[in-house]
Scaffold this motif. Structure first.
Motif, short mmCIF file in Angstrom:
data_model
loop_
_atom_site.label_atom_id
_atom_site.label_comp_id
_atom_site.label_asym_id
_atom_site.label_seq_id
_atom_site.Cartn_x
_atom_site.Cartn_y
_atom_site.Cartn_z
N LEU A 33 43.76 -31.29 -19.67
CA LEU A 33 45.12 -30.79 -19.44
C LEU A 33 45.10 -29.45 -18.72
CD1 LEU A 33 46.76 -31.71 -22.88
CD2 LEU A 33 47.10 -32.86 -20.68
N LEU A 34 44.24 -28.54 -19.17
CA LEU A 34 44.18 -27.22 -18.54
C LEU A 34 43.65 -27.31 -17.12
CD1 LEU A 34 42.82 -25.06 -21.52
CD2 LEU A 34 45.15 -25.10 -20.59
N LEU A 35 42.62 -28.13 -16.91
CA LEU A 35 42.05 -28.27 -15.57
C LEU A 35 43.06 -28.90 -14.62
CD1 LEU A 35 39.63 -28.00 -13.71
CD2 LEU A 35 38.83 -30.24 -14.51
N ALA A 36 43.80 -29.90 -15.08
CA ALA A 36 44.82 -30.54 -14.24
C ALA A 36 45.90 -29.54 -13.86
CB ALA A 36 45.43 -31.73 -14.97
N ALA A 37 46.35 -28.72 -14.82
CA ALA A 37 47.38 -27.71 -14.53
C ALA A 37 46.87 -26.69 -13.51
CB ALA A 37 47.80 -27.01 -15.82
N ALA A 38 45.62 -26.28 -13.67
CA ALA A 38 45.03 -25.32 -12.73
C ALA A 38 44.93 -25.92 -11.34
CB ALA A 38 43.65 -24.88 -13.22
N MET A 39 44.57 -27.18 -11.24
CA MET A 39 44.43 -27.82 -9.93
C MET A 39 45.79 -27.99 -9.25
SD MET A 39 41.29 -27.96 -9.45
CE MET A 39 41.45 -28.73 -7.84
N VAL A 40 46.83 -28.27 -10.04
CA VAL A 40 48.17 -28.36 -9.45
C VAL A 40 48.57 -27.02 -8.85
CG1 VAL A 40 50.63 -28.61 -9.99
CG2 VAL A 40 48.98 -30.26 -10.90
N CYS A 41 48.33 -25.94 -9.59
CA CYS A 41 48.64 -24.59 -9.07
C CYS A 41 47.85 -24.30 -7.80
CB CYS A 41 48.34 -23.54 -10.14
SG CYS A 41 49.41 -23.64 -11.59
N TYR A 42 46.57 -24.69 -7.82
CA TYR A 42 45.73 -24.45 -6.64
C TYR A 42 46.26 -25.21 -5.43
CZ TYR A 42 42.01 -25.04 -3.30
OH TYR A 42 41.31 -25.08 -2.14
N PHE A 43 46.57 -26.48 -5.60
CA PHE A 43 47.04 -27.28 -4.47
C PHE A 43 48.36 -26.76 -3.92
CE2 PHE A 43 43.92 -30.56 -5.54
CZ PHE A 43 43.58 -31.02 -4.28
N VAL A 44 49.25 -26.32 -4.80
CA VAL A 44 50.52 -25.76 -4.34
C VAL A 44 50.27 -24.51 -3.50
CG1 VAL A 44 52.65 -24.63 -5.07
CG2 VAL A 44 51.91 -26.73 -6.20
N ALA A 45 49.40 -23.61 -4.02
CA ALA A 45 49.11 -22.37 -3.30
C ALA A 45 48.44 -22.65 -1.96
CB ALA A 45 48.23 -21.47 -4.15
N ASP A 46 47.46 -23.55 -1.95
CA ASP A 46 46.74 -23.87 -0.72
C ASP A 46 47.68 -24.53 0.29
OD1 ASP A 46 44.84 -24.31 1.21
OD2 ASP A 46 43.43 -25.32 -0.10
N THR A 47 48.54 -25.42 -0.17
CA THR A 47 49.48 -26.09 0.73
C THR A 47 50.45 -25.10 1.35
OG1 THR A 47 49.34 -28.14 -0.55
CG2 THR A 47 51.23 -27.89 0.92
N VAL A 48 50.99 -24.21 0.54
CA VAL A 48 51.92 -23.19 1.05
C VAL A 48 51.22 -22.31 2.09
CG1 VAL A 48 53.25 -21.14 0.45
CG2 VAL A 48 53.40 -23.17 -0.99
N GLY A 49 50.00 -21.87 1.77
CA GLY A 49 49.26 -21.02 2.71
C GLY A 49 48.93 -21.75 4.00
N THR A 50 48.57 -23.02 3.90
CA THR A 50 48.23 -23.78 5.10
C THR A 50 49.46 -24.01 5.97
OG1 THR A 50 46.41 -24.90 3.97
CG2 THR A 50 47.29 -25.95 5.95
N VAL A 51 50.58 -24.37 5.35
CA VAL A 51 51.81 -24.59 6.12
C VAL A 51 52.25 -23.31 6.81
CG1 VAL A 51 54.27 -25.13 5.93
CG2 VAL A 51 52.60 -26.53 4.73
N ARG A 52 52.16 -22.19 6.11
CA ARG A 52 52.49 -20.91 6.74
C ARG A 52 51.55 -20.62 7.91
NH1 ARG A 52 53.02 -16.21 2.39
NH2 ARG A 52 53.50 -15.11 4.33
#
Length: 276
Positions: free
Chosen positions: A145-164
């Motif tokens: 559960l903790l690893l999945a939550a961390a990966m969701v946060c990571y993917f959101v941050a990486d996606t936002v940074g890449t789109v920018r």
């Protein structure tokens, strides 16, 4: 919750494995590491989505390998085509182009890649996914559960940074294109005025013509220096995207994109010379 967590972790595993295959496939011919991913990190989300679609939609065909392979070819080809189409519409950029390959469709999919994806998808359904699910079931529930939550946060941050980064790349290309157009216009006006002065007022404007010529040439030189500086001032994510997608073509600013490619090639040549 655990089911959702395992689904997220499966997506991450397949995204990483897809990135690994793409990176090895593209890095070996070039003799250097190429981060072959849309995101900055070691993940290709399209492979994660593709693997999950293949697993859940094609699992009923697991006992019919030939039918499984054919269905996988169709499904993965449709996913790649849809992904290419959406990226082109969103960012006005063609990220890959198979137009020179045999039996391609609008340059977004081709027979060779479709067959390879069909083989990979069959491997995922028959062998890889069962092993991945056994591995995930061995993890402690709280850890999953903790690893999945961390990966969701990571993917959101990486996606936002890449789109920018992509949006800033588009802005950078637009500025490069505007500079190139201004240089062309200044050069054209310079030649037109020069020819007009010769025909209309040869002697009395000789001095002013020379001054005007020098001013115009100075402006052209300044613009050229500015253009050269902008070619080399791209951000790290711009350079990474250009290396990751060598077939990228801009639908609006292809001239600026070629300028950046030339600058990156010059930098690579300089580094090779310095290493000798």
């Amino acid at each position: 919750m655990l089911v959702a967590a395992n689904l997220i972790l499966s997506f991450c595993i397949y995204s990483f494995l897809g990135w690994l295959c793409e990176t090895v496939y593209c890095s070996l011919p070039k003799g250097e590491l190429v981060n072959r991913g849309f995101l900055s990190g070691p993940f290709c989300p399209v492979y994660g989505f593709g693997a999950l679609l293949v697993v859940y939609l094609l699992r009923p065909f697991a006992r019919l390998p030939v039918l499984l392979f054919l269905a996988a070819v169709v499904l993965t080809s449709a996913l790649e085509y849809a992904t290419g189409y959406l990226l082109e519409r969103l960012f006005h950029t063609k990220w890959w182009d198979y137009s020179k390959r045999a039996l391609n469709l609008h340059g977004r999919v081709c027979l060779r890649n479709s067959l390879l994806f069909g083989l990979m998808a069959s491997f995922v359904v028959l062998l890889l996914d069962p092993a991945v699910q056994r591995l995930l079931l061995r993890l402690p529930e709280i850890f999953s559960l903790l690893l999945a939550a961390a990966m969701v946060c990571y993917f959101v941050a990486d996606t936002v940074g890449t789109v920018r980064g992509i949006l800033s790349l588009q802005e950078h290309l637009e500025k490069l294109e505007a500079l190139r157009e201004e240089i062309r216009e200044k050069t054209r006006r310079y030649h037109e005025e020069f020819e007009q002065n010769i025909l209309e007022r040869r002697e009395e404007l000789a001095e002013s013509r020379q001054e005007r010529r020098e001013q115009m040439q100075a402006r052209i030189d300044a613009l050229t220096r500015q253009l050269s500086g902008m070619r080399l001032s791209s951000r790290h994510i711009h350079r990474r995207l250009l290396r990751a997608f060598p077939g990228m073509r801009s639908q609006r600013h292809q001239g600026g994109l070629e300028q950046m490619r030339e600058a990156l090639e010059e930098l690579r040549c300089q580094r090779r010379e310095n290493q000798k």
